[in-house]
Each structure stands twice: as structure tokens, then as C-alpha cells.
Design a protein around this motif. Structure first.
Motif, short mmCIF file in Angstrom:
data_model
loop_
_atom_site.label_atom_id
_atom_site.label_comp_id
_atom_site.label_asym_id
_atom_site.label_seq_id
_atom_site.Cartn_x
_atom_site.Cartn_y
_atom_site.Cartn_z
N GLN A 33 28.44 42.05 25.48
CA GLN A 33 29.70 41.45 25.08
C GLN A 33 29.55 39.96 24.84
O GLN A 33 28.66 39.32 25.40
CB GLN A 33 30.76 41.70 26.15
CG GLN A 33 30.35 41.22 27.52
CD GLN A 33 31.24 41.78 28.62
OE1 GLN A 33 32.19 42.51 28.37
NE2 GLN A 33 30.95 41.43 29.85
N ALA A 34 30.42 39.42 24.01
CA ALA A 34 30.44 37.99 23.74
C ALA A 34 31.79 37.63 23.14
O ALA A 34 32.49 38.48 22.61
CB ALA A 34 29.31 37.61 22.78
N GLY A 35 32.13 36.34 23.22
CA GLY A 35 33.38 35.90 22.62
C GLY A 35 33.74 34.49 23.03
O GLY A 35 33.08 33.87 23.87
N GLN A 57 31.37 32.75 25.88
CA GLN A 57 30.77 33.55 26.94
C GLN A 57 29.99 34.69 26.31
O GLN A 57 30.38 35.21 25.26
CB GLN A 57 31.83 34.11 27.89
CG GLN A 57 32.56 33.06 28.70
CD GLN A 57 33.57 33.65 29.66
OE1 GLN A 57 33.86 34.84 29.65
NE2 GLN A 57 34.11 32.80 30.53
N ALA A 58 28.89 35.05 26.95
CA ALA A 58 28.08 36.19 26.49
C ALA A 58 27.41 36.80 27.70
O ALA A 58 27.04 36.10 28.64
CB ALA A 58 27.04 35.74 25.47
N GLY A 59 27.26 38.14 27.69
CA GLY A 59 26.61 38.77 28.82
C GLY A 59 26.59 40.28 28.72
O GLY A 59 26.76 40.86 27.65
N ILE A 60 26.42 40.89 29.87
CA ILE A 60 26.32 42.34 29.99
C ILE A 60 27.33 42.83 31.02
O ILE A 60 27.86 42.04 31.80
CB ILE A 60 24.89 42.79 30.38
CG1 ILE A 60 24.49 42.16 31.72
CG2 ILE A 60 23.90 42.44 29.29
CD1 ILE A 60 23.16 42.67 32.27
N GLY A 61 27.59 44.14 31.00
CA GLY A 61 28.51 44.70 31.97
C GLY A 61 28.21 46.15 32.27
O GLY A 61 27.51 46.83 31.50
N LEU A 62 28.71 46.60 33.40
CA LEU A 62 28.58 47.99 33.82
C LEU A 62 29.95 48.55 34.15
O LEU A 62 30.77 47.86 34.77
CB LEU A 62 27.68 48.11 35.06
CG LEU A 62 26.21 47.76 34.93
CD1 LEU A 62 25.53 47.80 36.30
CD2 LEU A 62 25.52 48.73 33.98
N ASP A 63 30.20 49.78 33.74
CA ASP A 63 31.42 50.50 34.10
C ASP A 63 31.04 51.62 35.07
O ASP A 63 30.31 52.54 34.71
CB ASP A 63 32.09 51.09 32.87
CG ASP A 63 32.62 50.02 31.93
OD1 ASP A 63 32.82 48.88 32.39
OD2 ASP A 63 32.85 50.32 30.75
N ILE A 64 31.54 51.53 36.31
CA ILE A 64 31.25 52.53 37.34
C ILE A 64 32.58 53.01 37.91
O ILE A 64 33.28 52.24 38.57
CB ILE A 64 30.36 51.94 38.46
CG1 ILE A 64 29.07 51.36 37.87
CG2 ILE A 64 30.06 52.99 39.51
CD1 ILE A 64 28.25 50.55 38.85
N LEU A 110 31.88 45.68 36.22
CA LEU A 110 31.06 44.57 36.68
C LEU A 110 30.59 43.79 35.47
O LEU A 110 30.06 44.37 34.52
CB LEU A 110 29.85 45.08 37.48
CG LEU A 110 30.16 45.85 38.76
CD1 LEU A 110 28.89 46.48 39.32
CD2 LEU A 110 30.76 44.91 39.80
N ASP A 111 30.79 42.48 35.49
CA ASP A 111 30.39 41.63 34.38
C ASP A 111 29.47 40.53 34.88
O ASP A 111 29.72 39.90 35.92
CB ASP A 111 31.61 40.98 33.72
CG ASP A 111 32.41 41.95 32.87
OD1 ASP A 111 31.80 42.84 32.28
OD2 ASP A 111 33.64 41.82 32.82
N PHE A 112 28.39 40.29 34.11
CA PHE A 112 27.52 39.14 34.35
C PHE A 112 27.43 38.38 33.04
O PHE A 112 26.95 38.91 32.04
CB PHE A 112 26.13 39.59 34.82
CG PHE A 112 25.20 38.43 35.08
CD1 PHE A 112 25.41 37.58 36.16
CD2 PHE A 112 24.12 38.18 34.25
CE1 PHE A 112 24.58 36.50 36.39
CE2 PHE A 112 23.27 37.12 34.48
CZ PHE A 112 23.51 36.27 35.55
N LEU A 133 29.65 36.01 37.73
CA LEU A 133 29.56 37.39 38.20
C LEU A 133 30.94 37.81 38.66
O LEU A 133 31.55 37.14 39.50
CB LEU A 133 28.56 37.50 39.36
CG LEU A 133 28.38 38.89 39.97
CD1 LEU A 133 27.81 39.86 38.96
CD2 LEU A 133 27.49 38.81 41.20
N SER A 134 31.47 38.90 38.10
CA SER A 134 32.84 39.28 38.45
C SER A 134 32.99 40.79 38.55
O SER A 134 32.23 41.56 37.98
CB SER A 134 33.83 38.70 37.45
OG SER A 134 33.52 39.10 36.13
#
Length: 196
Positions: free
Chosen positions: A114-116, A148-155, A160-162, A189-190
């Protein structure tokens, strides 16, 4: 003929509606921020641990999504005045409202990139120098733009976003009459909880 066409269009809309995602919920986390200064008389100092909390929403389909957020953020960092024989350390702290608008792409239904852009409204700031700390007058900009730019996980219902945040505009242009070009950068980290 018109009835068949209407039924077909209605079925396409219903299928697309079922494939759409809408989630909303609280989000909180921590960040590691620093102050980047372009003036040669100053150098970057230690990072500062910060925090953020607020709300997020997720809209999109199975692959592509947008994720607007509204977050209260406390962050900052240190930088040093190296133009004199004795190094003076400045410590900056910012209370902000951050409004990121992330766009992204899902991979394997649980991993995201993701980014924006992020618009930042500075509510309050504090700048101190030396040890013991002495308050320094500064005039922060009331709003700045970054990315902002990074990766995330959906559990399950958790996200979870980094992310990395970089500044496209100054937070503070000068201190004590000296141009500093202060820009805020963060590692973020959120955790978000999807309520539905």
C-alpha cells in the motif's frame, strides 16, 4: 429484450456489491520518528518513540482497496547544532492529526502492499534545547503534506500495518532566525480492529 438486459445489469451490480468490502474500526500503534534537517549547521540526532490512535475504513474489492484513516499522532525527534565547538541537542515534539489515504493491492487475500499521501495538521509543538532543557521559540506550519508506503497483513478481524512515512514539506522552517528545513520521518507499526 429490455427485461433480460435489466436482469443482466441487476445481476452484475449484485455480484459486484457482494465482492465489495467495507470495514471500519479503531486503529492504534507506535512509531519511531526522527527529524531530518537540510542546513549544514545541523545534523540528525536520536529518534523518538511516539504513538497514534484513531479510526480507519477499508473500501474495495477482493484485490484493490483504499483505506482512509484519521489519527491523533504524537511524534518527534532530535537534531543537533554542530556549528559551535559545543554540540547543542534540540528535541522536537509534535501533536498532530494525520489523515492518510492509502491505496493498495491484496496478495493471497491476507498480504497487502500500500501507498498514498498523508495530510498532517499540527495541533501543538514543543522545541527544547540543551540539558537541562530550555524552551525555544519555533513557528511550525499548521499543515504539511507527506507520503506513506508499506505492507500489511489481514488476520481474522485484525489488520496489521508496517509503513514508512516521509515528508514532502517542512514542519518547521526556522528556529531562532536560522533556516532549518525540518522534516518529520517515521517508521509506523499499527493494529486495527475491523468491527464489521
Amino acid at each position: 429484450m429490455q427485461i433480460c438486459l435489466t436482469c443482466f445489469l441487476l445481476s452484475v451490480v449484485l455480484v459486484n456489491a457482494q465482492a465489495q468490502e467495507f470495514s471500519i474500526g479503531p486503529k492504534l500503534g507506535i512509531s519511531q520518528g526522527n527529524i531530518s534537517v537540510s542546513d549544514n549547521n545541523f545534523s540528525k540526532g536520536n529518534e523518538k518513540l511516539g504513538y497514534h490512535l484513531g479510526l480507519f475504513a477499508r473500501l474495495g474489492g477482493n484485490r484493490i482497496f483504499i483505506q482512509p484513516e484519521v489519527l491523533y499522532t504524537n511524534t518527534g525527534g532530535e537534531f543537533e547544532d554542530i556549528q559551535t565547538g559545543n554540540t547543542v541537542t534540540y528535541s522536537a515534539s509534535f501533536d498532530r492529526i494525520d489523515v492518510p489515504l492509502m491505496g493498495g493491492f491484496k496478495i493471497a487475500r491476507f498480504f497487502r502492499v500500500q501507498a498514498g499521501p498523508v495530510v498532517t495538521f499540527i495541533l501543538d509543538s514543543e522545541l527544547t534545547a540543551g540539558n537541562p532543557s530550555v524552551p525555544i521559540d519555533s513557528d511550525p506550519n499548521t499543515a504539511t503534506l507527506g507520503y506513506q508506503a508499506g505492507i500489511g497483513l489481514d488476520i481474522a478481524n485484525m489488520i496489521l500495518d508496517f509503513k514508512y512515512e516521509g515528508a514532502l514539506a517542512n514542519h518547521v522552517d526556522a528556529i531562532a532566525g536560522l533556516n532549518t528545513d525540518q522534516r518529520q520521518n517515521q517508521l509506523i507499526l499499527s493494529l486495527g480492529i475491523r468491527l464489521f
